[in-house]
Scaffold this motif. Structure first.
Motif, PDB file in Angstrom:
ATOM      1  N   GLU A 191     -15.963  25.292 -14.261  1.00  0.00           N
ATOM      2  CA  GLU A 191     -14.984  26.347 -14.539  1.00  0.00           C
ATOM      3  C   GLU A 191     -14.622  26.397 -16.017  1.00  0.00           C
ATOM      4  OE1 GLU A 191     -10.575  27.896 -12.980  1.00  0.00           O
ATOM      5  OE2 GLU A 191     -11.500  26.099 -12.116  1.00  0.00           O
ATOM      6  N   ILE A 192     -14.570  25.229 -16.652  1.00  0.00           N
ATOM      7  CA  ILE A 192     -14.238  25.179 -18.075  1.00  0.00           C
ATOM      8  C   ILE A 192     -15.408  25.675 -18.912  1.00  0.00           C
ATOM      9  CG2 ILE A 192     -13.635  23.653 -19.999  1.00  0.00           C
ATOM     10  CD1 ILE A 192     -12.155  21.887 -17.996  1.00  0.00           C
ATOM     11  N   THR A 193     -16.620  25.187 -18.615  1.00  0.00           N
ATOM     12  CA  THR A 193     -17.786  25.608 -19.401  1.00  0.00           C
ATOM     13  C   THR A 193     -18.047  27.099 -19.247  1.00  0.00           C
ATOM     14  OG1 THR A 193     -19.271  24.942 -17.595  1.00  0.00           O
ATOM     15  CG2 THR A 193     -18.861  23.329 -19.316  1.00  0.00           C
ATOM     16  N   SER A 194     -17.836  27.631 -18.051  1.00  0.00           N
ATOM     17  CA  SER A 194     -18.021  29.070 -17.838  1.00  0.00           C
ATOM     18  C   SER A 194     -16.988  29.864 -18.626  1.00  0.00           C
ATOM     19  CB  SER A 194     -17.911  29.408 -16.351  1.00  0.00           C
ATOM     20  OG  SER A 194     -18.939  28.789 -15.614  1.00  0.00           O
ATOM     21  N   TRP A 195     -15.769  29.370 -18.637  1.00  0.00           N
ATOM     22  CA  TRP A 195     -14.690  30.035 -19.389  1.00  0.00           C
ATOM     23  C   TRP A 195     -14.998  30.066 -20.882  1.00  0.00           C
ATOM     24  CZ3 TRP A 195     -11.197  27.517 -22.831  1.00  0.00           C
ATOM     25  CH2 TRP A 195     -10.126  28.308 -23.255  1.00  0.00           C
ATOM     26  N   ALA A 196     -15.635  29.004 -21.385  1.00  0.00           N
ATOM     27  CA  ALA A 196     -15.929  28.914 -22.820  1.00  0.00           C
ATOM     28  C   ALA A 196     -17.136  29.757 -23.236  1.00  0.00           C
ATOM     29  CB  ALA A 196     -16.166  27.455 -23.212  1.00  0.00           C
ATOM     30  N   GLU A 197     -17.966  30.152 -22.269  1.00  0.00           N
ATOM     31  CA  GLU A 197     -19.137  30.963 -22.602  1.00  0.00           C
ATOM     32  C   GLU A 197     -18.682  32.295 -23.207  1.00  0.00           C
ATOM     33  OE1 GLU A 197     -21.594  31.474 -19.193  1.00  0.00           O
ATOM     34  OE2 GLU A 197     -22.098  29.339 -19.022  1.00  0.00           O
ATOM     35  N   GLY A 198     -19.339  32.685 -24.267  1.00  0.00           N
ATOM     36  CA  GLY A 198     -18.960  33.915 -24.944  1.00  0.00           C
ATOM     37  C   GLY A 198     -17.877  33.731 -25.990  1.00  0.00           C
ATOM     38  N   LYS A 199     -17.173  32.574 -25.925  1.00  0.00           N
ATOM     39  CA  LYS A 199     -16.149  32.260 -26.921  1.00  0.00           C
ATOM     40  C   LYS A 199     -16.678  31.286 -27.979  1.00  0.00           C
ATOM     41  CE  LYS A 199     -12.396  32.355 -23.446  1.00  0.00           C
ATOM     42  NZ  LYS A 199     -11.582  33.507 -23.913  1.00  0.00           N
ATOM     43  N   THR A 200     -17.815  30.632 -27.702  1.00  0.00           N
ATOM     44  CA  THR A 200     -18.285  29.533 -28.536  1.00  0.00           C
ATOM     45  C   THR A 200     -18.943  30.038 -29.815  1.00  0.00           C
ATOM     46  OG1 THR A 200     -18.632  28.206 -26.550  1.00  0.00           O
ATOM     47  CG2 THR A 200     -19.677  27.441 -28.567  1.00  0.00           C
ATOM     48  N   VAL A 201     -18.526  29.437 -30.944  1.00  0.00           N
ATOM     49  CA  VAL A 201     -19.067  29.781 -32.261  1.00  0.00           C
ATOM     50  C   VAL A 201     -19.403  28.493 -33.006  1.00  0.00           C
ATOM     51  CG1 VAL A 201     -17.734  31.931 -32.388  1.00  0.00           C
ATOM     52  CG2 VAL A 201     -16.780  29.818 -33.343  1.00  0.00           C
ATOM     53  N   PRO A 202     -20.197  28.556 -34.082  1.00  0.00           N
ATOM     54  CA  PRO A 202     -20.439  27.369 -34.908  1.00  0.00           C
ATOM     55  C   PRO A 202     -19.136  26.894 -35.556  1.00  0.00           C
ATOM     56  CG  PRO A 202     -22.042  29.088 -35.391  1.00  0.00           C
ATOM     57  CD  PRO A 202     -20.980  29.723 -34.548  1.00  0.00           C
TER      58      PRO A 202
ATOM     59  N   VAL B  73     -14.007  29.074 -29.496  1.00  0.00           N
ATOM     60  CA  VAL B  73     -14.151  27.646 -29.192  1.00  0.00           C
ATOM     61  C   VAL B  73     -15.342  27.124 -29.996  1.00  0.00           C
ATOM     62  CG1 VAL B  73     -14.633  25.929 -27.397  1.00  0.00           C
ATOM     63  CG2 VAL B  73     -13.265  27.962 -26.847  1.00  0.00           C
ATOM     64  N   CYS B  74     -15.217  25.923 -30.565  1.00  0.00           N
ATOM     65  CA  CYS B  74     -16.360  25.290 -31.218  1.00  0.00           C
ATOM     66  C   CYS B  74     -16.387  23.811 -30.886  1.00  0.00           C
ATOM     67  CB  CYS B  74     -16.331  25.502 -32.738  1.00  0.00           C
ATOM     68  SG  CYS B  74     -15.164  24.438 -33.628  1.00  0.00           S
ATOM     69  N   PHE B  75     -17.509  23.187 -31.157  1.00  0.00           N
ATOM     70  CA  PHE B  75     -17.698  21.758 -30.909  1.00  0.00           C
ATOM     71  C   PHE B  75     -18.222  21.123 -32.192  1.00  0.00           C
ATOM     72  CE2 PHE B  75     -18.080  24.059 -26.987  1.00  0.00           C
ATOM     73  CZ  PHE B  75     -17.368  23.296 -26.067  1.00  0.00           C
TER      74      PHE B  75
END
Length: 227
Positions: free
Chosen positions: A151-162, A174-176
């Motif tokens: 649920e968390i990884t799906s929520w972060a999809e589309g929000k993730t940037v470098p 969201v970034c890592f």
């Protein structure tokens, strides 16, 4: 660093915690986040009474230790937003308060959190609304990656940037990023301070505690056994 390079930086990183006590690992994380996320400053967001964690030391002592640790670095700040708010400490309420204080100023806010917090995000109050007020930057200290609920990884999809684009917008991303491993941790420091003095413990504490913090702890007898 050149003036142009400094001006290219923007946004405020928010590093929350009890800081009981603050240590070199916290400072190393702040330095890594400043560099990789191109932030202008890091705020140490002191939590007086977080609902998921117990605290041993007064908020006054913990605030003063943070002041000692960041002294001389203009890009590190102590933020007392949560200290002056009554009741339990919830991150979503803090982010709302910070946005309200900024008014219409679209300053990027970047909430820093560890892999363990990220994996546990579903237990946070209104966790899906966090990115309405800030960006999230998840750091890994070189440890094995934890299993994260779908649920968390799906929520972060589309929000993730470098990482270097996390401040491109005031919120919503969201970034890592990776930081070098650091052995210091507050619970181990408290344990060492409570034990009888030894050379081995002294060596560890000297490398883990900023000098001003170590002095403050000694002067005020913090974390020592009560007789």
């Amino acid at each position: 660093m050149s003036q142009d390079a400094f001006e290219a930086r923007k946004g405020i990183g928010l590093l929350g915690g009890t800081f009981d006590p603050i240590h070199q690992g916290h400072l190393a994380l702040a330095a890594s986040a400043l560099e990789q996320l191109k932030l202008q400053q890091i705020d140490f967001l002191l939590a007086p009474r977080p609902w998921q964690k117990s605290v041993l030391t007064s908020v006054t002592d913990r605030a003063r230790m943070i002041e000692q640790a960041i002294r001389g670095n203009p890009r590190l700040k102590l933020n007392l937003t949560e200290v002056f708010r009554p009741g339990l400490t919830y991150t979503i309420d803090t982010l709302k308060a910070l946005r309200e204080k900024l008014g219409g100023n679209p300053v990027p806010l970047v909430l820093l959190m560890g892999q363990d917090q990220w994996a546990n995000l579903k237990t946070w109050k209104s966790w899906q609304a966090l990115t309405d007020y800030a960006n999230l930057a998840v750091f890994n200290r070189g440890k094995k990656r934890l299993s994260v609920p779908q649920e968390i990884t799906s929520w972060a999809e589309g929000k993730t940037v470098p990482p270097d684009l996390i401040t491109a917008s005031p919120s919503g991303s969201v970034c890592f990023f990776q930081m070098a491993p650091h052995e210091a941790n507050s619970s181990e420091i408290r344990k060492l301070l409570a034990e009888p003095a030894s050379l081995q413990n002294a060596i560890k504490l000297e490398s883990w505690l900023p000098h001003g913090v170590a002095l403050y702890i000694n002067q005020h007898g913090l974390y020592r056994p009560k007789h």
